[in-house]
Design an enzyme around this catalytic site. Structure first.
Site, PDB file in Angstrom:
ATOM      1  N   ASN A 100     -13.908 -19.568   9.571  1.00 56.01           N
ATOM      2  CA  ASN A 100     -14.096 -19.667  11.019  1.00 56.01           C
ATOM      3  C   ASN A 100     -14.286 -21.148  11.341  1.00 56.01           C
ATOM      4  OD1 ASN A 100     -14.847 -19.548  13.664  1.00 56.01           O
ATOM      5  ND2 ASN A 100     -16.543 -18.105  13.366  1.00 56.01           N
ATOM      6  N   ARG A 113     -24.352 -18.998  28.728  1.00 54.82           N
ATOM      7  CA  ARG A 113     -23.293 -18.672  29.694  1.00 54.82           C
ATOM      8  C   ARG A 113     -23.832 -17.740  30.775  1.00 54.82           C
ATOM      9  NH1 ARG A 113     -19.146 -16.758  25.253  1.00 54.82           N
ATOM     10  NH2 ARG A 113     -20.117 -18.139  23.752  1.00 54.82           N
ATOM     11  N   HIS A 118     -14.544 -11.274  20.983  1.00 55.11           N
ATOM     12  CA  HIS A 118     -15.366 -10.543  20.002  1.00 55.11           C
ATOM     13  C   HIS A 118     -14.652  -9.312  19.461  1.00 55.11           C
ATOM     14  CE1 HIS A 118     -19.335 -12.087  21.991  1.00 55.11           C
ATOM     15  NE2 HIS A 118     -18.996 -12.868  20.987  1.00 55.11           N
ATOM     16  N   GLU A 129     -17.635  -9.550  10.805  1.00 57.44           N
ATOM     17  CA  GLU A 129     -16.311 -10.055  11.182  1.00 57.44           C
ATOM     18  C   GLU A 129     -15.586 -10.642   9.968  1.00 57.44           C
ATOM     19  OE1 GLU A 129     -16.663 -11.934  15.417  1.00 57.44           O
ATOM     20  OE2 GLU A 129     -18.625 -11.950  14.491  1.00 57.44           O
ATOM     21  N   ARG A 136     -10.121 -16.996  11.482  1.00 59.45           N
ATOM     22  CA  ARG A 136     -10.462 -16.441  12.786  1.00 59.45           C
ATOM     23  C   ARG A 136      -9.789 -17.305  13.844  1.00 59.45           C
ATOM     24  NH1 ARG A 136     -15.798 -17.295  16.307  1.00 59.45           N
ATOM     25  NH2 ARG A 136     -15.330 -15.719  17.873  1.00 59.45           N
TER      26      ARG A 136
END
Ligand code: AMP
Length: 396
Positions: free
Chosen positions: A8, A238, A178, A382, A89
């Site tokens: 990632n 956020r 996601h 993940e 990713r």
């Protein structure tokens, strides 16, 4: 024995996990942070030990060289040829990718083309790809897209109610994110439900970033993130959904420019913005416990925004068999799960099992048998999804 590394790559970081795919065990994992600065940090975990070094790592390519040399030095691999696949990713796959893909020139061109939709992420993901390709050219490379799982959304869920030309001419629509986590967690829940033919699941991925997804019969039918990961619930920094007129007002009346506004909404809002304390849920909870009113308000807003999406998706799915909590807050905060469930239990007939919620560990059911909806905690993985797709596509 096939070894696969899941990668990632961010703009200044590179996380990795090396898997032995025969039994899906993690051989080693780690992260290179602050790439490009004088005090980069390289951390690797192996055999229960953590080794951390601070030194200058100017580029991703040097970070990858350092990682691979460390694998050899520590005898984690005896030859780099043992690494047969690298799974990357990739944040934005647009409408091109509803599945993971073996990376070739065409895939590189598409990931590059999509950088306007993910300016911070897609270029960094490609940097990671180039660095590994240079270091271990014989290993196959696969891109696993955050958006792919949500490509099953129907137009009525992904088209924004603005003039249609902005969708057709500019690709402005909901893409979600996601996806790898939502796919992994929903598949685990389907397993835990005993693999029924039909299932209605709501996944709440609550971490520094957060999103909820409605999953019907294993397919994403709606998700809370949008054109970018700024939309949906309130997050660490956020804002999530707000009235777009706020942006116009901030520009005209407050004097911010467009960049400042988007930066504020992405980096200075959410838990951090409301509490003024931190973007980290634990810090905000600690401040609330000490009586900080804004911290309490921030937590309250966060929970309300999560339950609003649970309500929407309960309706969209026509009911719900199971809700799953995952990611940093969802997996670790019994308090957050309990408060969220408390807010929806009367409407949805959920009966929490306090002991399982508070004292249990790892993947588990946290509702009592009489609960109308089962609620699970499912630690997301993940990296394993990335490694599995890499193995599958490369036929390892
Ligand atoms: P993630 O982005 O999935 O790593 O999640 C990060 C978020 O999870 C941060 O807001 C953390 O404060 C939160 N988190 C991690 N561990 C815990 C914990 N034990 N209790 C509450 N929140 C936690």
């Amino acid at each position: 024995m096939a070894k696969v590394i899941a990668v990632n790559a961010g703009s200044s970081s590179l996380k990795f996990q090396l898997f032995e795919m025969d039994d899906e065990t993690v051989i080693t994992s780690g992260v290179v942070e602050r790439i490009g600065l004088e005090d980069s940090v390289f951390t690797i975990k192996y055999n229960g030990e953590k080794d951390s070094r601070t030194l200058s790592i100017p580029t991703h390519s040097e970070a990858v060289d350092m990682l691979l040399n460390t694998l050899l030095e520590k005898n984690i691999v005896s030859s780099l040829d043992e690494i047969k696949g690298v799974g990357h990713r990739v944040v934005q796959g647009g409408t091109y990718f509803s599945e993971s893909a073996i990376i070739d020139d065409d895939v590189v061109a598409k990931i590059d083309e999509l950088k306007s939709l993910a300016p911070l992420h897609n270029p960094a993901n490609l940097t990671g790809y180039y660095a590994f390709k240079k270091a271990i050219p014989n290993a196959g490379a696969v891109a696993v897209f955050d958006t792919a799982f949500h490509q099953t959304l129907e137009p009525r869920c992904y088209v924004y109610p603005i003039p249609y030309k902005y969708y057709t001419d500019y690709g402005i629509r909901k893409y979600g994110a996601h996806g790898t986590s939502h796919k992994y967690v929903s598949q685990r829940v389907i397993d835990l439900l005993g693999n029924p033919e039909h299932s209605k699941i709501i996944v709440a991925h609550l971490g520094a970033g957060g999103s909820l997804t409605a999953v019907k019969d294993g397919k994403s039918i709606n998700t809370s993130m949008g054109f970018t990961p700024l939309a949906g619930i309130m997050m660490g920094t956020r804002s999530g959904d707000i009235d777009a007129s706020v942006i116009d007002y901030l520009i005209k009346e407050v004097g911010l420019d467009g960049n400042e506004v988007i930066n504020m909404l992405n980096k200075e809002s959410g838990l951090l913005g409301v509490s003024g304390v931190s973007s980290d849920f634990r810090d905000v909870c600690a401040a609330a416990d000490e009586g900080n009113e804004r911290a309490k308000l921030a937590i309250d807003i966060f929970f309300r925004r999560v339950i609003a999406y649970i309500g929407r998706y309960f309706i969209a799915l026509g009911g719900c068999d199971a809700i799953a909590f995952t990611a940093g807050i969802g997996e670790n905060s019994a308090f957050a799960r309990k408060e969220i469930i408390n807010l929806i239990s009367e409407a949805l007939g959920i009966v929490i099992d306090d002991d399982a919620n508070e004292n249990g560990k790892g993947e588990r059911l946290i509702t009592k048998p009489e609960s109308k909806i089962k609620v699970f905690v499912v630690p997301t993985n993940e990296e394993l999804m990335i490694a599995r797709d890499t193995k599958r596509l490369l036929n390892l």
